[in-house]
Design an enzyme around this catalytic site. Structure first.
Site, PDB file in Angstrom:
ATOM      1  N   GLY A  86      -9.573   5.443   2.548  1.00 22.51           N
ATOM      2  CA  GLY A  86      -9.930   6.702   1.889  1.00 22.51           C
ATOM      3  C   GLY A  86     -11.436   6.743   1.764  1.00 22.51           C
ATOM      4  N   ASN A 102      -4.582  10.702   8.187  1.00 20.24           N
ATOM      5  CA  ASN A 102      -4.927  11.896   8.972  1.00 20.24           C
ATOM      6  C   ASN A 102      -5.676  11.654  10.276  1.00 20.24           C
ATOM      7  OD1 ASN A 102      -3.982  14.028   7.076  1.00 20.24           O
ATOM      8  ND2 ASN A 102      -5.426  12.993   5.722  1.00 20.24           N
ATOM      9  N   GLY A 145      -6.623   9.093   2.840  1.00 21.16           N
ATOM     10  CA  GLY A 145      -7.173  10.224   3.604  1.00 21.16           C
ATOM     11  C   GLY A 145      -7.430   9.967   5.076  1.00 21.16           C
ATOM     12  N   HIS A 198      -7.319  -1.497  -5.124  1.00 16.64           N
ATOM     13  CA  HIS A 198      -6.298  -0.636  -4.475  1.00 16.64           C
ATOM     14  C   HIS A 198      -4.913  -1.296  -4.497  1.00 16.64           C
ATOM     15  CE1 HIS A 198      -9.575   1.278  -1.653  1.00 16.64           C
ATOM     16  NE2 HIS A 198      -9.384   2.036  -2.719  1.00 16.64           N
ATOM     17  N   ARG A 219      -3.906   3.983 -15.317  1.00 17.47           N
ATOM     18  CA  ARG A 219      -4.512   3.176 -14.265  1.00 17.47           C
ATOM     19  C   ARG A 219      -5.720   2.452 -14.859  1.00 17.47           C
ATOM     20  NH1 ARG A 219      -8.662   4.859  -9.643  1.00 17.47           N
ATOM     21  NH2 ARG A 219      -8.589   2.905  -8.501  1.00 17.47           N
ATOM     22  N   ARG A 247     -20.191   2.967   0.612  1.00 17.05           N
ATOM     23  CA  ARG A 247     -20.415   1.527   0.390  1.00 17.05           C
ATOM     24  C   ARG A 247     -20.575   0.810   1.720  1.00 17.05           C
ATOM     25  NH1 ARG A 247     -15.254   1.325  -2.945  1.00 17.05           N
ATOM     26  NH2 ARG A 247     -15.827   2.497  -4.785  1.00 17.05           N
ATOM     27  N   GLY A 266     -12.916   4.936  -0.513  1.00 19.30           N
ATOM     28  CA  GLY A 266     -12.993   3.478  -0.533  1.00 19.30           C
ATOM     29  C   GLY A 266     -11.982   2.969   0.486  1.00 19.30           C
ATOM     30  N   GLU A 313       0.025   6.403  -5.543  1.00 15.73           N
ATOM     31  CA  GLU A 313      -0.298   5.443  -6.594  1.00 15.73           C
ATOM     32  C   GLU A 313       0.297   5.860  -7.933  1.00 15.73           C
ATOM     33  OE1 GLU A 313      -4.316   5.813  -4.858  1.00 15.73           O
ATOM     34  OE2 GLU A 313      -4.665   3.836  -5.712  1.00 15.73           O
ATOM     35  N   ASN A 329      -5.258   8.798 -14.938  1.00 15.94           N
ATOM     36  CA  ASN A 329      -6.291   8.057 -14.230  1.00 15.94           C
ATOM     37  C   ASN A 329      -7.649   8.599 -14.698  1.00 15.94           C
ATOM     38  OD1 ASN A 329      -8.032   6.893 -12.420  1.00 15.94           O
ATOM     39  ND2 ASN A 329      -6.970   7.590 -10.583  1.00 15.94           N
TER      40      ASN A 329
END
Ligand code: ADP
Length: 350
Positions: A183, A308, A304, A153, A64, A214, A185, A336, A7
């Site tokens: 995550g 969690n 993430g 994603h 990726r 974002r 993103g 992934e 990646n």
């Protein structure tokens, strides 16, 4: 069968060596500071191959690739034509596709006899119907420039959807799922009968949910209003919406959800507002996707924040108790790299 998954970002290469027979990662790592401490992606890959102690019996390399446009609805074996095609999508993903391709070119040079496969982040969402992927702009912009919703994603949404079908012991084709990849993103996908029928990211990863930096959905008129008020050019406004907004912009604390949760716990008002907004937008999207599918069998959280942040999952569960009353709520760690390795193997074994 050993597959090396790569990646490549603009300044880093993440890698995993996967033993597919056992679905296990043999080794994983990251090379950082490419362009600063490490001269190029090629040098970075050389370091990786050294670390993996060549000669290594690799079956293939899976790359990726962020944007496959409309051309790629599944993984492909890389040849010169495919490389040209990935290059032709540079404009659609200027931050991602160029470093992805650098990784491919370095791997081709250093491992010329090993098959290379490209796995696209956009591919899984190519099943969206036109009512979900078109924007209400003059149609010729879609035809001329490919302006439409692509979604991202995809590898993660596909992986957790397959895992959910395994856990629920029901074929994917008979399930209505909403997968929430939260995550840095963030995106959601509505997956009906095994197909992505809608997803929250659009032409770029900027659309949809509130993310680390974002902004997600905003009124597009804000763009020209702000350009005028603050004297910003196109590049500056893009930087503002992509890098300085979201959790970071709203809270002025951090783009990291852990920091927002910590500050909200200490009654920091901006952190509390930021958290509320994040949850509210997420809740609305989930509701919309239940409507889009006319039902839901399972809601899946991953990445993430999704894996969690128990408090966020709990708030969604209670806030949507009516709509989710017959749905399972699952937490499934995304993988992934394993998905890329599996898709790579499928291509080379064809
Ligand atoms: P990326 O998209 O870069 O792969 P991750 O999937 O690692 O990102 O997700 C990063 C996000 O997950 C950050 O906002 C981080 O704060 C959040 N996160 C990680 N651990 C926790 C936790 N224990 N509680 C809440 N949020 C967390």
């Amino acid at each position: 069968m050993k597959i090396l998954v790569i990646n490549c970002g603009s300044s880093s290469i993440k890698y995993e060596l996967v033993n597919l027979k056992k679905s296990e990662v043999i080794v994983r790592g990251i090379i950082e500071k490419i362009g600063i401490d490490v001269k190029s992606h090629e040098v970075g890959l050389e370091i990786i191959l050294d670390r993996l102690m060549q000669p290594l019996k690799l079956s293939a390399v899976g790359h990726r690739v962020v944007h496959g446009g409309e051309k790629f609805s599944k993984a492909v074996l890389i040849d010169e034509k495919i490389i040209k095609s990935i290059r032709s999508h540079f404009e659609l993903a200027p931050l991602h596709n160029p470093p992805n391709l650098m990784g491919i070119e370095a791997a081709k040079k250093l491992l010329p006899d090993i098959p290379q496969v490209a796995v696209f982040d956009t591919a899984f969402h190519q099943t969206m119907p036109s009512c979900a992927y078109l924007y209400a702009l003059p149609y010729r912009f879609y035809e001329q420039y490919g302006i439409r919703r692509y979604g991202f994603h995809g590898t993660s949404h596909k992986y957790v959807a397959l895992e959910a079908s395994r856990i629920l012991k029901k074929p994917l084709k008979k399930l209505k799922l909403i997968t929430c990849h939260l995550g840095n993103g963030c995106s959601l996908a509505a997956i009906k009968d095994g197909k992505s029928i809608d997803t929250s990211m659009g032409f770029t990863p900027l659309e949809g949910l509130v993310m680390g930096t974002r902004c997600g959905d905003i009124d597009p008129a804000i763009v020209f209003y702000l350009m005028d008020k603050e004297g910003l050019d196109a590049e500056q406004i893009s930087e503002l919406l992509n890098k300085k907004s979201g959790l970071l912009g709203l809270s002025d604390i951090s783009s990291d959800m852990r920091d927002i949760l910590r500050a909200a716990n200490k009654d920091n008002p901006r952190a509390k507002t930021t958290l509320e907004l994040f949850i509210y937008r997420l809740k609305k999207y989930i509701g919309a996707y239940i409507a889009a599918m006319n039902g839901i069998d399972a809601l899946i959280f991953t990445a993430g924040i999704g894996e969690n942040a128990e408090i966020i999952r709990q708030r969604i569960k209670t806030g949507l108790s009516y709509l989710l009353k017959d749905a399972r709520i699952l937490v499934i760690p995304t993988n992934e790299e394993l998905m890329i390795a599996q898709e790579t193997a499928e291509i080379i074994c064809k």
